[in-house]
Design a protein around this motif. Structure first.
Motif, PDB file in Angstrom:
ATOM      1  N   TYR A 155     -18.835  -4.232  92.508  1.00  0.00           N
ATOM      2  CA  TYR A 155     -19.257  -5.227  93.499  1.00  0.00           C
ATOM      3  C   TYR A 155     -19.773  -4.589  94.788  1.00  0.00           C
ATOM      4  CZ  TYR A 155     -18.108  -9.335  90.820  1.00  0.00           C
ATOM      5  OH  TYR A 155     -18.132 -10.320  89.870  1.00  0.00           O
ATOM      6  N   ASP A 156     -19.338  -3.386  95.090  1.00  0.00           N
ATOM      7  CA  ASP A 156     -19.920  -2.684  96.230  1.00  0.00           C
ATOM      8  C   ASP A 156     -21.384  -2.351  95.938  1.00  0.00           C
ATOM      9  OD1 ASP A 156     -19.507  -1.317  98.896  1.00  0.00           O
ATOM     10  OD2 ASP A 156     -20.198   0.389  97.706  1.00  0.00           O
TER      11      ASP A 156
ATOM     12  N   LEU B 287     -23.309  -4.006  93.878  1.00  0.00           N
ATOM     13  CA  LEU B 287     -24.031  -5.274  93.893  1.00  0.00           C
ATOM     14  C   LEU B 287     -24.363  -5.689  95.332  1.00  0.00           C
ATOM     15  CD1 LEU B 287     -22.084  -7.311  91.185  1.00  0.00           C
ATOM     16  CD2 LEU B 287     -24.481  -6.593  91.063  1.00  0.00           C
ATOM     17  N   ALA B 288     -23.418  -5.468  96.240  1.00  0.00           N
ATOM     18  CA  ALA B 288     -23.661  -5.799  97.648  1.00  0.00           C
ATOM     19  C   ALA B 288     -24.799  -4.960  98.211  1.00  0.00           C
ATOM     20  CB  ALA B 288     -22.392  -5.581  98.461  1.00  0.00           C
TER      21      ALA B 288
ATOM     22  N   CYS C 190     -27.252  -3.751  96.477  1.00  0.00           N
ATOM     23  CA  CYS C 190     -28.503  -4.206  95.857  1.00  0.00           C
ATOM     24  C   CYS C 190     -29.114  -5.368  96.631  1.00  0.00           C
ATOM     25  CB  CYS C 190     -28.258  -4.632  94.408  1.00  0.00           C
ATOM     26  SG  CYS C 190     -28.033  -3.268  93.259  1.00  0.00           S
TER      27      CYS C 190
ATOM     28  N   ASN D 150     -29.074  -8.685  96.121  1.00  0.00           N
ATOM     29  CA  ASN D 150     -29.743  -9.750  95.376  1.00  0.00           C
ATOM     30  C   ASN D 150     -28.699 -10.753  94.890  1.00  0.00           C
ATOM     31  OD1 ASN D 150     -30.812 -10.983  92.670  1.00  0.00           O
ATOM     32  ND2 ASN D 150     -32.644 -10.233  93.716  1.00  0.00           N
ATOM     33  N   LYS D 151     -28.778 -11.967  95.399  1.00  0.00           N
ATOM     34  CA  LYS D 151     -27.784 -12.998  95.091  1.00  0.00           C
ATOM     35  C   LYS D 151     -27.775 -13.360  93.614  1.00  0.00           C
ATOM     36  CE  LYS D 151     -26.343 -17.654  96.451  1.00  0.00           C
ATOM     37  NZ  LYS D 151     -26.658 -18.831  97.323  1.00  0.00           N
TER      38      LYS D 151
ATOM     39  N   THR E 154     -25.942 -10.710  91.553  1.00  0.00           N
ATOM     40  CA  THR E 154     -24.491 -10.812  91.736  1.00  0.00           C
ATOM     41  C   THR E 154     -23.922 -11.988  90.953  1.00  0.00           C
ATOM     42  OG1 THR E 154     -24.631  -9.835  93.953  1.00  0.00           O
ATOM     43  CG2 THR E 154     -22.648 -11.091  93.440  1.00  0.00           C
ATOM     44  N   THR E 155     -24.630 -13.108  90.964  1.00  0.00           N
ATOM     45  CA  THR E 155     -24.165 -14.304  90.254  1.00  0.00           C
ATOM     46  C   THR E 155     -24.122 -14.072  88.751  1.00  0.00           C
ATOM     47  OG1 THR E 155     -25.049 -15.776  91.962  1.00  0.00           O
ATOM     48  CG2 THR E 155     -24.639 -16.744  89.791  1.00  0.00           C
TER      49      THR E 155
ATOM     50  N   VAL F 231     -23.961 -11.179  87.067  1.00  0.00           N
ATOM     51  CA  VAL F 231     -22.921 -10.210  86.719  1.00  0.00           C
ATOM     52  C   VAL F 231     -21.544 -10.881  86.765  1.00  0.00           C
ATOM     53  CG1 VAL F 231     -21.726  -8.113  87.462  1.00  0.00           C
ATOM     54  CG2 VAL F 231     -24.226  -8.175  87.446  1.00  0.00           C
ATOM     55  N   SER F 232     -21.323 -11.696  87.783  1.00  0.00           N
ATOM     56  CA  SER F 232     -20.052 -12.413  87.913  1.00  0.00           C
ATOM     57  C   SER F 232     -19.851 -13.388  86.753  1.00  0.00           C
ATOM     58  CB  SER F 232     -20.005 -13.165  89.245  1.00  0.00           C
ATOM     59  OG  SER F 232     -20.103 -12.269  90.328  1.00  0.00           O
TER      60      SER F 232
END
Length: 222
Positions: free
Chosen positions: A111-112, A114-115, A117, A119-120, A123-124, A126-127
Motif C-alpha cells: 500500500y505504500d 500504491l500511495a 503510484c 492512482n485511485k 488502489t481500488t 488491488v484492494s
C-alpha cells in the motif's frame, strides 16, 4: 534453474553489472560463471564465500534457504505488529500470529507503493482483489460448519466460488492494463525496485515481505 542460479543472476542484475564484469571481479572465467548461472555446474565453498562477500549477502540467502539477505532467522518477535488490533497468540499457537504479521508487513509495503503510484483506480482494484481472496477463504471456513446460516451471503453457494475466481482474474488483467497503459496517470518510477532497495526502504517490513513471496512460490511449486 535452481535457487542458487536464480539468486546470483538476480544479485548481478540488481547491481547493474554484466556477466563479464562479475566474472572478472570474482576471479573466474565468464564461461564458468555462465555455467553457474544456468545451473550446469555447482560451485565450491571458496567461491560461495567470495560470492557472499561480493554481493554482501549470507550464504543461506544465496542458496535459497532464507528470504533474508543477511540470513536472519525469523521469529514472531522480529516482525512488526499491527498496533491497531489485538495481536496475541491464538490458542497458544505461534503460527497464526506469525502469518498475520508476515501479511501485515507485506500489505504495508504494497500500500505504500500504491500511495506512491498516485492512482485511485489502481488502489481500488488491488484492494478489491485482496478483499475477494479474504472473502473466498472466509466463506469456505464459515460454510464448513453446517450450523452457520448461509443467509449471511447474497451470492448463492453453488456459484460464488466460480464467480469470485472469475472476478479475480478480471481484476488481475485490469491491474496489469493500468500499470502498462501509457495513457494511465501512474508514477511508474516508484515501481523500480530491487531486493536491496526494498530492504533499505522498508527495514521493518522487508523480511516478512520476502518470506511471503518465498512461501507463495513454494505453494505454487507444490
Amino acid at each position: 534453474m535452481n535457487d542458487f542460479s536464480r539468486i546470483i543472476i538476480l544479485l548481478r542484475k540488481e547491481r547493474g553489472i554484466t556477466q563479464k564484469q562479475a566474472a572478472l571481479d570474482l576471479g573466474i572465467s565468464q564461461a564458468l560463471l555462465s555455467h553457474y548461472e544456468k545451473g550446469l555446474r555447482e560451485c565450491g565453498l571458496d567461491f560461495l564465500i567470495r560470492l557472499c562477500d561480493y554481493y554482501n549477502v549470507s550464504s543461506d540467502y544465496i542458496l535459497g534457504r532464507t528470504a533474508d539477505r543477511f540470513g536472519a532467522v525469523l521469529s514472531v518477535e522480529d516482525l512488526p505488529a499491527d498496533n491497531s488490533t489485538k495481536d496475541s497468540k491464538f490458542s497458544g499457537s505461534v503460527l497464526p500470529t506469525m502469518n498475520k504479521r508476515l501479511i501485515f508487513s507485506s500489505l504495508n509495503i504494497l500500500y505504500d507503493k500504491l500511495a506512491q503510484c498516485g492512482n485511485k483506480e489502481l488502489t481500488t482494484k488491488v484492494s478489491d482483489y485482496i478483499s475477494l481472496a479474504i472473502y473466498k477463504v472466509f466463506r469456505i471456513m464459515y460454510s464448513s460448519n453446517k450450523a452457520n446460516s448461509q443467509s449471511l451471503f447474497n451470492i448463492q453457494p453453488n456459484i460464488y466460488e466460480g464467480y469470485t475466481t472469475a472476478s479475480q482474474i478480471k481484476l488481475s488483467s485490469d491491474i496489469n492494463d493500468l500499470l502498462n497503459n501509457k495513457q494511465t496517470k501512474i508514477n511508474n518510477d516508484c515501481l523500480e525496485m530491487t531486493s536491496e532497495s526494498i530492504t533499505k526502504d522498508y527495514p521493518q517490513h522487508s523480511t516478512g515481505f520476502f518470506n511471503v513471496i518465498k512461501s507463495a512460490e513454494e505453494v505454487v511449486k507444490k
